[in-house]
Design a protein around this motif. Structure first.
Motif, mmCIF file in Angstrom:
data_model
loop_
_atom_site.group_PDB
_atom_site.id
_atom_site.type_symbol
_atom_site.label_atom_id
_atom_site.label_comp_id
_atom_site.label_asym_id
_atom_site.label_seq_id
_atom_site.Cartn_x
_atom_site.Cartn_y
_atom_site.Cartn_z
ATOM 1 N N THR A 111 0.826 -1.204 0.000
ATOM 2 C CA THR A 111 0.000 0.000 0.000
ATOM 3 C C THR A 111 0.860 1.253 0.000
ATOM 4 O OG1 THR A 111 -1.768 -1.151 1.185
ATOM 5 C CG2 THR A 111 -1.800 1.251 1.249
ATOM 6 N N ASN A 112 1.961 1.239 0.735
ATOM 7 C CA ASN A 112 2.848 2.400 0.749
ATOM 8 C C ASN A 112 3.590 2.569 -0.574
ATOM 9 O OD1 ASN A 112 3.201 3.884 3.540
ATOM 10 N ND2 ASN A 112 2.724 1.746 3.981
ATOM 11 N N VAL A 113 3.927 1.458 -1.222
ATOM 12 C CA VAL A 113 4.517 1.556 -2.560
ATOM 13 C C VAL A 113 3.547 2.252 -3.509
ATOM 14 C CG1 VAL A 113 5.205 0.200 -4.572
ATOM 15 C CG2 VAL A 113 6.079 -0.404 -2.316
ATOM 16 N N LEU A 114 2.288 1.834 -3.489
ATOM 17 C CA LEU A 114 1.293 2.412 -4.390
ATOM 18 C C LEU A 114 0.967 3.851 -4.006
ATOM 19 C CD1 LEU A 114 -1.102 -0.662 -4.738
ATOM 20 C CD2 LEU A 114 0.723 0.065 -6.297
ATOM 21 N N LEU A 115 0.924 4.147 -2.713
ATOM 22 C CA LEU A 115 0.662 5.509 -2.277
ATOM 23 C C LEU A 115 1.688 6.469 -2.854
ATOM 24 C CD1 LEU A 115 -0.703 7.651 -0.446
ATOM 25 C CD2 LEU A 115 0.842 6.907 1.372
ATOM 26 N N ASN A 116 2.925 6.044 -2.922
ATOM 27 C CA ASN A 116 3.993 6.893 -3.446
ATOM 28 C C ASN A 116 4.111 6.820 -4.966
ATOM 29 O OD1 ASN A 116 5.575 8.305 -1.202
ATOM 30 N ND2 ASN A 116 5.294 6.242 -0.383
ATOM 31 N N ARG A 117 3.042 6.298 -5.606
ATOM 32 C CA ARG A 117 2.916 6.306 -7.075
ATOM 33 C C ARG A 117 3.988 5.493 -7.771
ATOM 34 N NH1 ARG A 117 1.404 12.674 -8.216
ATOM 35 N NH2 ARG A 117 -0.395 12.777 -6.818
ATOM 36 N N MET A 118 4.538 4.520 -7.061
ATOM 37 C CA MET A 118 5.450 3.593 -7.719
ATOM 38 C C MET A 118 4.642 2.551 -8.491
ATOM 39 S SD MET A 118 8.568 3.018 -5.013
ATOM 40 C CE MET A 118 7.733 3.192 -3.429
ATOM 41 N N ILE A 119 5.325 1.792 -9.324
ATOM 42 C CA ILE A 119 4.679 0.779 -10.155
ATOM 43 C C ILE A 119 5.100 -0.592 -9.653
ATOM 44 C CG2 ILE A 119 4.344 -0.071 -12.494
ATOM 45 C CD1 ILE A 119 5.437 2.668 -13.452
ATOM 46 N N MET A 120 4.136 -1.403 -9.269
ATOM 47 C CA MET A 120 4.417 -2.780 -8.876
ATOM 48 C C MET A 120 4.016 -3.713 -10.006
ATOM 49 S SD MET A 120 3.625 -3.318 -4.824
ATOM 50 C CE MET A 120 4.412 -4.945 -4.887
ATOM 51 N N ILE A 121 4.879 -4.659 -10.323
ATOM 52 C CA ILE A 121 4.622 -5.572 -11.426
ATOM 53 C C ILE A 121 4.363 -6.973 -10.875
ATOM 54 C CG2 ILE A 121 7.075 -6.075 -11.748
ATOM 55 C CD1 ILE A 121 6.448 -6.156 -14.802
ATOM 56 N N GLY A 122 3.341 -7.639 -11.424
ATOM 57 C CA GLY A 122 3.022 -8.975 -10.973
ATOM 58 C C GLY A 122 4.118 -9.968 -11.318
ATOM 59 N N SER A 123 4.347 -10.894 -10.398
ATOM 60 C CA SER A 123 5.394 -11.898 -10.630
ATOM 61 C C SER A 123 5.014 -13.252 -10.057
ATOM 62 C CB SER A 123 6.715 -11.430 -10.006
ATOM 63 O OG SER A 123 6.550 -11.180 -8.624
#
Length: 295
Positions: free
Chosen positions: A140-152
């Motif tokens: 959630t904090n990764v997404l809050l900071n507008r980073m991009i998470m990629i499925g793996s």
């Protein structure tokens, strides 16, 4: 083009425990891909706890507490990817990582989201329970900071208790390796796009969530002088093309540029924001929410 770089936040108090073992494994995977890994060990930092001031939601400038966090934020901003790596402690995120999230996020990154469009990843290490809860928290904090998470595939969760245990969790390490390789793949895609087009394909003109007009309207006071009160130039909030505001209503004014350059009226509230207009003199003047702001 320089080699990609990933900054890993080592969220354990122990510099030679299971979290360190996993990051050493990550370093080997990245080295094989030609990617540099920089590890920030939170246990080595001078990191002040959040103080009693309580003005985080109204501040317009970074936190005044002096410690090593601003330097870490700058280091993260220079990287291509960010990896949050934390142990499970007491059925939750380790205290050091939680403190870092509060100090870096609320104290510094909330103003202009410097990690926007960086590739983010999460690794959680623990003995038995609450891994997925901690993973969700960090994600959630990764997404809050507008980073991009990629499925793996499955989350990068590694089981272990005593030092060295994680190196025997073959499936967990496989999930870590898959995620890290996918992060590198996406970093290359984003770099190639920027090189070919000269721009960031996912750029945004909103500095932070408080610049969003829906958010501002949603939290504006019911009795706000929306269409009646105007600034010195005769412009109301309803027709100002640059309007933003906060829950506190219209703010006190100091000096301005752009549309409301001549207005020095004081209404209520506190100053917020910095003018980003190219025509604004240097250093940028402070501006306030509510009237033609930001310029």
């Amino acid at each position: 083009m320089s080699s990609p770089k990933i900054v890993a936040i080592h969220g354990s108090e122990r510099n030679h425990g299971n979290t360190a073992d996993v990051l050493e494994y990550v370093g080997k995977v990245l080295a094989a891909r030609g990617v540099e890994l920089e590890v920030v060990r939170l246990g080595d930092l001078r990191m002040s706890p959040c103080g009693p001031c309580g003005d985080c939601n109204s501040r317009t400038v970074p936190c005044a507490l002096e410690d090593d966090i601003p330097g870490v934020v700058a280091q993260m901003a220079r990287a291509d990817g960010i990896l949050y790596t934390a142990p499970v402690h007491g059925f939750g995120t380790g205290a050091l990582m939680q403190a870092f999230i509060e100090r870096s996020g609320v104290g510094y990154m909330r103003f202009d989201r410097p990690l926007t469009n960086k590739v983010g990843g999460v690794i959680v290490i623990g003995r038995r329970y609450s891994h997925t809860e901690v993973y969700s928290h960090l994600m959630t904090n990764v997404l809050l900071n507008r980073m991009i998470m990629i499925g793996s595939g499955f989350p990068a969760i590694v089981y272990g208790n005593q030092p060295g245990d994680v190196l025997h969790d073959d499936e967990g390490l496989q999930m870590v390796e898959r995620m890290v390789n996918r992060m590198v793949d996406l970093i290359h895609v984003l770099r190639e796009h920027r090189e070919l087009t000269g721009r960031d394909g996912l750029d945004t003109d909103l500095a932070n969530e408080r610049d969003d007009r829906w958010f501002a309207a949603r939290h504006s006071p019911i009795d706000d002088p929306w269409t009646t009160t105007s600034c010195a130039n005769g412009i109301t909030r309803a027709n100002c093309p640059k309007r933003t505001w906060t829950r506190g209503g219209w703010s006190g004014w100091t000096s301005y540029c752009g549309t409301c350059a001549t207005s020095r009226t004081s209404i209520a509230g506190t100053c917020r924001g910095t003018c980003r207009s190219p025509s604004c003199p240097s250093p940028p003047r402070r501006i306030c929410a509510g009237r033609c702001a930001p310029c």
